[in-house]
Design an enzyme around this catalytic site. Structure first.
Site, mmCIF file in Angstrom:
data_model
loop_
_atom_site.group_PDB
_atom_site.id
_atom_site.type_symbol
_atom_site.label_atom_id
_atom_site.label_comp_id
_atom_site.label_asym_id
_atom_site.label_seq_id
_atom_site.Cartn_x
_atom_site.Cartn_y
_atom_site.Cartn_z
ATOM 1 N N HIS A 136 0.815 -1.217 0.000
ATOM 2 C CA HIS A 136 0.000 0.000 0.000
ATOM 3 C C HIS A 136 0.850 1.270 0.000
ATOM 4 C CE1 HIS A 136 0.390 -0.233 4.516
ATOM 5 N NE2 HIS A 136 0.426 1.076 4.385
ATOM 6 N N ASP A 166 0.541 -7.689 1.514
ATOM 7 C CA ASP A 166 0.775 -6.249 1.616
ATOM 8 C C ASP A 166 2.272 -5.943 1.705
ATOM 9 O OD1 ASP A 166 0.351 -3.563 1.695
ATOM 10 O OD2 ASP A 166 -0.320 -3.478 3.773
ATOM 11 N N SER A 241 4.485 3.063 7.763
ATOM 12 C CA SER A 241 4.237 1.855 6.979
ATOM 13 C C SER A 241 5.451 1.480 6.138
ATOM 14 C CB SER A 241 3.031 2.053 6.059
ATOM 15 O OG SER A 241 1.835 2.124 6.790
#
Length: 492
Positions: A136, A166, A241
C-alpha cells in the site's frame, strides 16, 4: 543621521538604562549580604540516582543508541507518485456539452497523487540494493524516490508487489557502500520483548520509537491480509508503513503495516508483519518479479463449538474444508469437503490463516503430508502442491459444492422460522455465484434434507452422502419456504 534615527536611538538608550535600574532593584531585593557567594542549581546533579540504578539506565540507553546507530542507515523514506484515472462528468467541460455528450473513453481523466512511506534495505547484489516496504506504500506507484538516512536520494524501481501479504520490493542503484539491515527470526518473538519501530511517521524522517511486543499471532482478517501480526505499543503513525520493527539485537523482526485507532493517530496499537512471513517473498520478487504461492485447492473456514461437536473432532484446533475445487491437487489426493485438517507436515494447525500461509509457502511440485479428521476418524493424506493460478483459484465453477453447510441448530431454526421439528438436515449458506450450487438454484437459508434421496439430519451424514465414491451425479432434496422440492442433477 535623520531625526527618525535619532529618536530610535534615544528610545533604545532609555530601555537599556531602565534594564540596568531593574537589575539593580532585583539584586537589592534578594537581600544578598557582602561576602556570601550565591550557589546555582546547575552546579550539582538534577536528581540523585544510586550508582547501581544509573548504570542500568545508562546501559539501556547505550543499547538503544547502538541499535539506532546500526539500523537507521538501512532505513529509508519512500516518496511515490501514483497516477490515477477517474471518470469525469460530461458537464465538467461546457464546450464538450455544447457539441454533444462525450464518449465514455473521453470522460476519463488522469491525475497524480503523491504519497510517503518507509522502507528498509534488506539485500544487495552488486550495485543493486533492495528495499522492502508495503504494497500500500509503493505497489501502485508510477514514480519512486528512495531517500537515505544521510540525505542521499535515488530513483527507485518497483521489483514486485503482493497485495495478499501487503508487501513490495523496490530497488535502486548505487556504486557506494550502503548499510543493509539484518533480518532476525520472528518465530522467536515473545510477548514482552523490547522492540524499536523506525520510519518516517507523518513526514518526520528517520524517527525512532520504543515499546514492547504486546501480543503475537494477531489476525489480519480485518484488513484482508493473510499474515498474522506482531502487536506493539511502540508509537506507529501514518508514514511508518513499510519501516522495520527491530529487536534489541538490531535485527529486523517485522515490517510496520497498520494501526488500530479511533483518532487516526497512534493509540498504542500498532501491527507489524513478522519478517519470517516475507523472507521467501523477497527471493521470489528478485527471481520472478512476483510472489509464488503453493496451492492445494480448498476453501477453509473457522468453525464454532457446535460445528466441532457435529464433526466429532473434540476440542482439536484445525481448519475446516468447507468446499473443494474439482480437479485440484487436494481433490486428486482424496481430500474431501467436510474434512477437518489438524496438521501440515507434522506441525499442528492453530488457525485457518496459519494453514493458508504455510500452504502458500510450499513450492510447486512439493509433496505435503496433511493430518485430518473425517467422520470422527483420523487420517493422513499426501498432496502434491501446485502453483497458485489466480484464474483457477477464483473460478467458482469448479468450487464444490458451492456453499457452506451449517448445522440446523435451535438458534438457526428461530432465525429461519422453522417450527416443524420433523424438518431435519443442514442449512446451505454463502451460495457462491456460478458455482454448482448456484446452477442447482440453491439459495442461502435452504435446508438440505436429503442427498441422492438419502435422508441427512446432521453435518456428518450430509458429508458422508455428498462424498460417496459411487456418485456420478448429485441432487438434493430441499426444504424452502415451507415446501419440499428436488433440485436438478449435477453431473461430474
Amino acid at each position: 543621521m535623520t531625526m527618525k534615527t535619532k529618536r530610535i536611538t534615544v528610545i533604545g538608550a532609555g530601555l537599556f538604562a531602565g534594564a540596568l535600574l531593574l537589575f539593580g532593584l532585583l539584586s537589592f531585593s534578594r537581600g544578598e549580604k557582602p561576602g556570601v557567594k550565591p550557589v546555582f542549581a546547575d552546579n550539582s546533579p538534577a536528581v540523585q540516582i544510586p550508582s547501581s540504578g544509573l548504570a542500568v539506565a545508562e546501559a539501556l540507553q547505550d543499547a538503544f543508541r547502538s541499535v539506532s546507530d546500526a539500523v537507521l542507515p538501512a532505513v529509508v523514506e519512500i516518496d511515490v507518485v501514483e497516477t490515477k484515472t477517474v471518470e469525469s462528468s460530461p458537464f465538467d467541460s461546457l464546450p464538450f456539452f455544447f457539441f454533444g455528450t462525450p464518449k465514455q473513453e473521453d470522460r476519463k481523466r488522469e491525475y497524480s497523487q503523491q504519497g510517503l512511506g518507509s522502507g528498509v534495505i534488506v539485500q544487495h547484489t552488486g550495485n543493486t540494493y533492495y528495499v522492502l516496504t508495503n504494497h500500500h506504500v509503493a505497489g501502485s506507484a508510477t514514480e519512486i524516490s528512495v531517500k537515505l538516512y544521510d540525505g542521499r536520494e535515488f530513483k527507485g524501481k518497483l521489483v514486485g508487489t503482493d497485495e495478499r501479504k501487503d508487501i513490495a520490493l523496490v530497488s535502486f542503484e548505487s556504486k557506494e557502500n550502503i548499510a543493509v539491515a539484518k533480518l532476525g527470526d520472528s518465530d522467536k518473538v515473545r510477548t514482552g520483548d523490547i522492540v524499536i519501530a523506525m520510519g518516517t511517521p507523518l513526514g518526520y524522517f528517520a524517527s525512532v520509537t520504543q515499546g514492547i511486543v504486546s501480543a503475537t499471532g494477531r489476525s489480519g482478517n480485518g484488513i484482508r491480509n493473510i499474515s498474522d501480526f506482531i502487536q506493539t505499543d511502540a508509537a506507529i503513525n501514518q508514514g511508518n508503513s513499510g519501516g522495520p520493527l527491530v529487536n534489541i539485537y538490531g535485527e529486523v523482526i517485522g515490517i510496520n503495516t497498520w494501526i488500530a485507532s479511533q483518532s487516526g493517530g497512534s493509540q498504542g496499537l500498532g501491527f507489524a508483519i513478522p519478517v519470517n512471513n516475507v523472507k521467501k517473498a523477497i527471493d521470489d520478487f528478485i527471481s520472478k518479479g512476483k510472489v509464488s504461492y503453493g496451492w492445494m485447492g480448498v476453501s477453509l473456514v473457522e468453525v464454532r463449538d457446535e460445528y466441532l461437536k457435529a464433526l466429532s473432532v473434540g476440542d482439536k484446533k484445525g481448519a475446516f474444508v468447507s468446499q473443494i475445487f474439482l480437479d485440484s491437487p487436494a481433490a486428486k489426493s482424496g481430500i474431501q469437503a467436510g474434512d477437518y485438517i489438524t496438521a501440515l507436515k507434522g506441525k499442528a494447525v492453530a488457525s485457518v490463516d496459519q494453514l493458508v500461509r504455510e500452504v502458500g509457502d510450499l513450492r510447486a511440485g512439493e509433496n505435503a503430508d496433511f493430518e485430518l479428521i473425517r467422520g470422527g476418524k483420523a487420517m493422513k493424506v499426501t498432496v502434491k502442491i501446485e502453483a497458485r493460478d489466480e484464474k483457477v483459484s477464483s473460478d467458482n465453477g469448479k468450487l464444490w459444492p458451492g456453499f457452506i453447510a451449517v448445522p440446523l441448530s435451535d438458534d438457526m431454526r428461530k432465525e429461519l422460522n422453522i417450527e416443524d421439528k420433523k424438518v431435519q438436515g443442514v442449512v446451505a449458506t454463502n451460495i457462491q455465484a456460478k458455482s454448482p450450487a448456484a446452477a442447482l438454484r440453491l439459495q442461502s437459508g435452504d435446508i438440505i434434507t436429503a442427498v441422492n434421496d438419502k435422508k441427512v439430519s446432521n453435518l456428518a451424514e450430509f458429508y458422508s452422502a455428498l462424498n460417496t465414491q459411487s456418485n456420478k451425479s448429485i441432487w438434493f432434496e430441499v426444504y424452502s419456504d415451507g415446501h419440499f422440492i428436488t433440485t436438478g442433477k449435477y453431473k461430474f
